[in-house]
Design a protein around this motif. Structure first.
Motif, PDB file in Angstrom:
ATOM      1  N   THR A  97       0.825  -1.211   0.000  1.00 17.49           N
ATOM      2  CA  THR A  97       0.000   0.000   0.000  1.00 17.49           C
ATOM      3  C   THR A  97       0.856   1.257   0.000  1.00 17.49           C
ATOM      4  OG1 THR A  97      -1.748  -1.182   1.198  1.00 17.49           O
ATOM      5  CG2 THR A  97      -1.838   1.219   1.207  1.00 17.49           C
ATOM      6  N   TYR A  98       1.909   1.263   0.817  1.00 21.32           N
ATOM      7  CA  TYR A  98       2.774   2.449   0.888  1.00 21.32           C
ATOM      8  C   TYR A  98       3.576   2.618  -0.404  1.00 21.32           C
ATOM      9  CZ  TYR A  98       1.762   3.252   5.809  1.00 21.32           C
ATOM     10  OH  TYR A  98       1.132   3.536   6.995  1.00 21.32           O
ATOM     11  N   LEU A  99       4.018   1.515  -1.002  1.00 20.28           N
ATOM     12  CA  LEU A  99       4.748   1.628  -2.260  1.00 20.28           C
ATOM     13  C   LEU A  99       3.847   2.164  -3.378  1.00 20.28           C
ATOM     14  CD1 LEU A  99       7.077  -1.515  -2.423  1.00 20.28           C
ATOM     15  CD2 LEU A  99       7.745   0.895  -2.415  1.00 20.28           C
ATOM     16  N   LEU A 100       2.621   1.681  -3.431  1.00 20.14           N
ATOM     17  CA  LEU A 100       1.689   2.188  -4.434  1.00 20.14           C
ATOM     18  C   LEU A 100       1.355   3.660  -4.185  1.00 20.14           C
ATOM     19  CD1 LEU A 100      -0.745  -0.851  -4.778  1.00 20.14           C
ATOM     20  CD2 LEU A 100       0.955  -0.074  -6.432  1.00 20.14           C
ATOM     21  N   GLY A 131       6.831  11.584  -3.976  1.00 16.96           N
ATOM     22  CA  GLY A 131       6.916  10.143  -3.776  1.00 16.96           C
ATOM     23  C   GLY A 131       7.573   9.764  -2.466  1.00 16.96           C
ATOM     24  N   TYR A 132       8.367  10.664  -1.914  1.00 18.31           N
ATOM     25  CA  TYR A 132       9.054  10.376  -0.650  1.00 18.31           C
ATOM     26  C   TYR A 132       8.188  10.689   0.574  1.00 18.31           C
ATOM     27  CZ  TYR A 132      12.899  10.184   2.714  1.00 18.31           C
ATOM     28  OH  TYR A 132      13.716   9.854   3.769  1.00 18.31           O
ATOM     29  N   VAL A 133       7.057  11.342   0.372  1.00 15.09           N
ATOM     30  CA  VAL A 133       6.213  11.747   1.505  1.00 15.09           C
ATOM     31  C   VAL A 133       5.758  10.552   2.355  1.00 15.09           C
ATOM     32  CG1 VAL A 133       3.976  12.768   2.107  1.00 15.09           C
ATOM     33  CG2 VAL A 133       5.463  13.915   0.460  1.00 15.09           C
ATOM     34  N   PRO A 134       5.246   9.446   1.786  1.00 20.71           N
ATOM     35  CA  PRO A 134       4.878   8.301   2.637  1.00 20.71           C
ATOM     36  C   PRO A 134       6.058   7.731   3.413  1.00 20.71           C
ATOM     37  CG  PRO A 134       3.877   8.090   0.472  1.00 20.71           C
ATOM     38  CD  PRO A 134       4.858   9.207   0.376  1.00 20.71           C
ATOM     39  N   ILE A 135       7.240   7.690   2.794  1.00 17.90           N
ATOM     40  CA  ILE A 135       8.424   7.196   3.502  1.00 17.90           C
ATOM     41  C   ILE A 135       8.779   8.139   4.649  1.00 17.90           C
ATOM     42  CG2 ILE A 135      10.802   6.421   3.231  1.00 17.90           C
ATOM     43  CD1 ILE A 135       8.794   4.837   1.619  1.00 17.90           C
ATOM     44  N   LEU A 136       8.647   9.441   4.412  1.00 14.86           N
ATOM     45  CA  LEU A 136       8.916  10.420   5.463  1.00 14.86           C
ATOM     46  C   LEU A 136       7.943  10.250   6.618  1.00 14.86           C
ATOM     47  CD1 LEU A 136      10.576  12.900   6.308  1.00 14.86           C
ATOM     48  CD2 LEU A 136       8.881  14.330   5.158  1.00 14.86           C
ATOM     49  N   TYR A 137       6.676   9.959   6.307  1.00 13.19           N
ATOM     50  CA  TYR A 137       5.686   9.720   7.357  1.00 13.19           C
ATOM     51  C   TYR A 137       6.075   8.501   8.193  1.00 13.19           C
ATOM     52  CZ  TYR A 137       1.377   7.834   9.363  1.00 13.19           C
ATOM     53  OH  TYR A 137       0.443   7.290  10.212  1.00 13.19           O
ATOM     54  N   LEU A 138       6.504   7.418   7.534  1.00 13.69           N
ATOM     55  CA  LEU A 138       6.917   6.214   8.263  1.00 13.69           C
ATOM     56  C   LEU A 138       8.148   6.485   9.123  1.00 13.69           C
ATOM     57  CD1 LEU A 138       6.436   3.444   5.545  1.00 13.69           C
ATOM     58  CD2 LEU A 138       4.955   3.951   7.481  1.00 13.69           C
TER      59      LEU A 138
END
Length: 324
Positions: A97-100, A131-138
Motif C-alpha cells: 500500500t505504501y509503495l503504491l 513520492g518520498y512523503v509516505p516514507i517520510l511519514y513512516l
C-alpha cells in the motif's frame, strides 16, 4: 504518445492497484487471521522440537494481500526496508500500500511538473519529493516511537536491576517490565519474553528485539546480558551501570542541544529569510517581483536559487545535527 498521456495512464493503473490494496486490507477479517494461526500451531505440533521450529510461532506479515504482488515485493530490498519501518513505527497498512501510494504521489508530481512548469527536470524533482512523503511519514512514526522507547529505557533498567537484586530471575524481571510499562517498551519486552517462553534462546530473542527497536543504548543491554550468560557476573550490577550510562548520555545530549541551539536557530532564520523578503517585495511592488515567474530569465534564476537554498539547508542541517 506524449509524456503527459503516459503519466496519466500509469497513474490510473497505480490508483487502481492502490484501491484494490486498500479494499483487500479492509476486507481482511479476523477469521482469516485465526485460521492462519491455527495452521501454524498445527504445523508446530507436528514438527520436531528444534531451534528452527520456533520460527513457526513468530509473527509473519505479508507485504501485500495480492499474492503475485507480495511475491514480487519479497524480492525487493526497498520493500524490505519499508516493511521494517512499518514494524518499528507500529504503522497501519502494508508495504504494498505504501509503495503504491509513493508511486501515485510521484505520478502526480511528474504530471504537475510537465503540465505547469513544462520542464522535465522539475517533473523529476516533484515526483521524487512527493513520492518520498509516505516514507517520510513512516520515518517520523518510527522516530517518535523510538524516542519514547529511549526515554523509558533508564527506568526499565533500574526496575530490572532492583528485581534481580531482590532475587527474581531474568525472565521474571522482564515480566515485571512488560506488566508495569506501557507501549512501546512494555510491548516489545513482552514479545521478547514470549519468544523466550516458547523456547527460543535468550541470545536470539534479544537479537530480535534489537531488530525491532532501533535504539543504540539498547545494544549495551543486549550485549551485556549475552556476555554475562557466557562468562558469569553480577547481572544486577551490570544493568544498574547501564542505566547510569544511559542517563549520562541523556545529560550530554541535552548539553549538546543547548550549545547547538544558536546554530539551529540561525539555520532556520537563514532558510526562511529569502521567502520572507520575496513576500515583502511582492507586497510593495508586485510588478517588480512578478518578473521572477513571468519571464524565462526570472524562472531560471528562481530555479537556481531554490536549488542553491536546498543545498544550503542540507549543509546547515548536517552541521547542527551532532551525534551523541
Amino acid at each position: 504518445m506524449s509524456i503527459a498521456l503516459i503519466i496519466t495512464v500509469v497513474g490510473t493503473l497505480v490508483i487502481f492497484m492502490l484501491a484494490m490494496g486498500v479494499i483487500s486490507f479492509i476486507r481482511a477479517d479476523r477469521d482469516d487471521a485465526d485460521r492462519k494461526v491455527k495452521d501454524r500451531l498445527r504445523q508446530f505440533a507436528m514438527t520436531e522440537v528444534e531451534t528452527q521450529s520456533f520460527d513457526l510461532l513468530l509473527a509473519q506479515s505479508s507485504m501485500s494481500q495480492v499474492p503475485w504482488f507480495n511475491r514480487m515485493l519479497s524480492k525487493m530490498q526497498i520493500a524490505s526496508n519499508i516493511s521494517r519501518l512499518i514494524r518499528q513505527g507500529k504503522s497501519k497498512g502494508t508495504t504494498g500500500t505504501y509503495l503504491l501510494l509513493c508511486a501515485l504521489l510521484g505520478m502526480i508530481g511528474a504530471y504537475v511538473g510537465i503540465m505547469v512548469a513544462d520542464r522535465l527536470w522539475i517533473a523529476v524533482v516533484l515526483a521524487g519529493l512527493l513520492g518520498y512523503v509516505p516514507i517520510l511519514y513512516l520515518r517520523k512514526r518510527k522516530e517518535s516511537r523510538m524516542t519514547a522507547f529511549h526515554k523509558q529505557l533508564p527506568e526499565v533498567l533500574d526496575l530490572m536491576s532492583r528485581a534481580l537484586k531482590a532475587g527474581h530471575t531474568f525472565g521474571g524481571a522482564m515480566r515485571m517490565v512488560s506488566d508495569e510499562f506501557d507501549d512501546p517498551i512494555g510491548g516489545e519486552f513482552r514479545q521478547t519474553l514470549d519468544e523466550i517462553n516458547f523456547g527460543m534462546d535468550v541470545d536470539r530473542a534479544l537479537d530480535n528485539l534489537l531488530e525491532r527497536v532501533d535504539v543504540a543504548d539498547l545494544k549495551f543491554f543486549a550485549v551485556s546480558v549475552n556476555i554475562q550468560r557466557e562468562t558469569g557476573g553480577n547481572l544486577a550490577e551490570i544493568v544498574s551501570n547501564i542505566a547510569r550510562l544511559v542517563r549520562e548520555r541523556f545529560v550530554l545530549f541535552g548539553k549538546v542541544r543547548v550549545l547547538s541551539a544558536e546554530g539551529r536557530l540561525s539555520a532556520l532564520l537563514l532558510s526562511a529569510l529569502p521567502f520572507i523578503t520575496a513576500g515583502i517585495l511582492y507586497l510593495i511592488n508586485p510588478g517588480y517581483m512578478s518578473l521572477m515567474w513571468t519571464t524565462e530569465l526570472g524562472l531560471n534564476m528562481s530555479y537556481g536559487a531554490l536549488f542553491g537554498m536546498t543545498l544550503g539547508i542540507i549543509c546547515m542541517r548536517r552541521m547542527v545535527n551532532i551525534k551523541v
